[in-house]
Design a protein around this motif. Sequence first.
Motif, mmCIF file in Angstrom:
data_model
loop_
_atom_site.group_PDB
_atom_site.id
_atom_site.type_symbol
_atom_site.label_atom_id
_atom_site.label_comp_id
_atom_site.label_asym_id
_atom_site.label_seq_id
_atom_site.Cartn_x
_atom_site.Cartn_y
_atom_site.Cartn_z
ATOM 1 N N GLU A 61 0.823 -1.203 0.000
ATOM 2 C CA GLU A 61 0.000 0.000 0.000
ATOM 3 C C GLU A 61 0.863 1.261 0.000
ATOM 4 O OE1 GLU A 61 -2.382 -0.499 3.460
ATOM 5 O OE2 GLU A 61 -3.596 -2.111 2.610
ATOM 6 N N GLN A 62 1.928 1.245 0.791
ATOM 7 C CA GLN A 62 2.814 2.407 0.870
ATOM 8 C C GLN A 62 3.549 2.622 -0.449
ATOM 9 O OE1 GLN A 62 3.132 4.647 3.267
ATOM 10 N NE2 GLN A 62 1.722 3.675 4.679
ATOM 11 N N ALA A 63 4.041 1.534 -1.031
ATOM 12 C CA ALA A 63 4.737 1.635 -2.318
ATOM 13 C C ALA A 63 3.790 2.133 -3.399
ATOM 14 C CB ALA A 63 5.322 0.278 -2.708
ATOM 15 N N ASP A 64 2.547 1.647 -3.356
ATOM 16 C CA ASP A 64 1.538 2.075 -4.323
ATOM 17 C C ASP A 64 1.250 3.566 -4.176
ATOM 18 O OD1 ASP A 64 -0.741 1.462 -6.265
ATOM 19 O OD2 ASP A 64 -1.836 2.305 -4.560
ATOM 20 N N GLY A 65 1.159 4.032 -2.945
ATOM 21 C CA GLY A 65 0.899 5.450 -2.705
ATOM 22 C C GLY A 65 2.016 6.328 -3.251
ATOM 23 N N SER A 66 3.254 5.900 -3.059
ATOM 24 C CA SER A 66 4.390 6.669 -3.563
ATOM 25 C C SER A 66 4.414 6.674 -5.091
ATOM 26 C CB SER A 66 5.709 6.084 -3.026
ATOM 27 O OG SER A 66 5.800 6.250 -1.626
ATOM 28 N N ALA A 67 4.128 5.517 -5.692
ATOM 29 C CA ALA A 67 4.095 5.426 -7.153
ATOM 30 C C ALA A 67 2.980 6.313 -7.708
ATOM 31 C CB ALA A 67 3.890 3.977 -7.591
ATOM 32 N N TYR A 68 1.874 6.375 -6.994
ATOM 33 C CA TYR A 68 0.744 7.203 -7.408
ATOM 34 C C TYR A 68 1.119 8.683 -7.379
ATOM 35 C CZ TYR A 68 -4.139 8.718 -7.748
ATOM 36 O OH TYR A 68 -5.327 9.292 -8.162
ATOM 37 N N MET A 69 1.842 9.095 -6.344
ATOM 38 C CA MET A 69 2.274 10.484 -6.234
ATOM 39 C C MET A 69 3.253 10.842 -7.346
ATOM 40 S SD MET A 69 0.673 11.997 -3.859
ATOM 41 C CE MET A 69 1.693 13.486 -3.828
ATOM 42 N N ALA A 70 4.083 9.878 -7.742
ATOM 43 C CA ALA A 70 5.068 10.129 -8.804
ATOM 44 C C ALA A 70 4.390 10.471 -10.119
ATOM 45 C CB ALA A 70 5.969 8.911 -8.978
ATOM 46 N N ILE A 71 3.178 9.976 -10.323
ATOM 47 C CA ILE A 71 2.446 10.264 -11.558
ATOM 48 C C ILE A 71 2.151 11.752 -11.670
ATOM 49 C CG2 ILE A 71 0.312 9.850 -12.840
ATOM 50 C CD1 ILE A 71 0.144 7.131 -11.431
ATOM 51 N N PHE A 72 1.721 12.363 -10.582
ATOM 52 C CA PHE A 72 1.309 13.757 -10.605
ATOM 53 C C PHE A 72 2.489 14.717 -10.623
ATOM 54 C CE2 PHE A 72 -2.316 11.474 -8.841
ATOM 55 C CZ PHE A 72 -3.332 11.964 -9.644
ATOM 56 N N THR A 73 3.563 14.368 -9.925
ATOM 57 C CA THR A 73 4.720 15.260 -9.913
ATOM 58 C C THR A 73 5.399 15.307 -11.271
ATOM 59 O OG1 THR A 73 6.140 13.456 -9.098
ATOM 60 C CG2 THR A 73 5.160 14.922 -7.458
ATOM 61 N N SER A 74 5.151 14.297 -12.097
ATOM 62 C CA SER A 74 5.752 14.271 -13.433
ATOM 63 C C SER A 74 5.141 15.335 -14.334
ATOM 64 C CB SER A 74 5.564 12.887 -14.079
ATOM 65 O OG SER A 74 6.182 11.884 -13.312
ATOM 66 N N THR A 75 3.906 15.750 -14.041
ATOM 67 C CA THR A 75 3.200 16.693 -14.907
ATOM 68 C C THR A 75 2.792 17.971 -14.181
ATOM 69 O OG1 THR A 75 1.116 15.557 -14.387
ATOM 70 C CG2 THR A 75 2.300 14.843 -16.359
#
Length: 206
Positions: free
Chosen positions: A156-170
């Motif tokens: 869950e924690q890894a998923d949350g971090s990966a999810y945040m990486a999507i938005f910071t990219s754009t």
Amino acid sequence: MLAKTLAVGFISLCLQPNSAVAFSFNVQPSTLKHEMQTLPRRSFLETTAAVLVATIPTKSNAVVFDSSVKQGTLQPLTEEEAEQRFRAGRESVDYLLKHYDEICEGGGDNMRGYLGTVGTASGLFGIRKAMKALAERADDIVEYTELSREIEQTIEQADGSAYMAIFTSTSTSYTPPEKYFKDAKIEVERCAKSMDELGAMIGIKF
């Protein structure tokens, strides 16, 4: 002759009122038509060829998750199936760590596919059900339950971090995607360790 045919076909597509190609280049069909009429033949072909080349996707070193594979299941698991699922989950974690940088190049959703939180192809999909089906093998059910929950939390924690990486990219965020991918890797490493410990409790060796 082939180049001319491709060029004419491409421009004809752009001239369509609702052309997605014209839209993607922010070009109005009327403007494009005017340019076609005034541009010398050679320059027209050279310019169109350059546009065609620019639209061809380039290769990437990213390891992209194949979501077409359907390994997961929502059906009840037998003990044997649960062990196979647990082993498949551990293999997915191992693969993720070995190819981590390349997988990150594919973006946050790509990593989430390997985590089993997007799609059903990862060995980690349905890992909770697999661990629940294997619980009867544990001598210490309390420790087993705690380890199971820890595995779920790391995912869950890894998923949350990966999810945040999507938005910071754009976005204009000051936090780079790499920071979130680094945080996610820590959780994936914890997941691997916890899965090894839980496996040892129930006689599963990797």
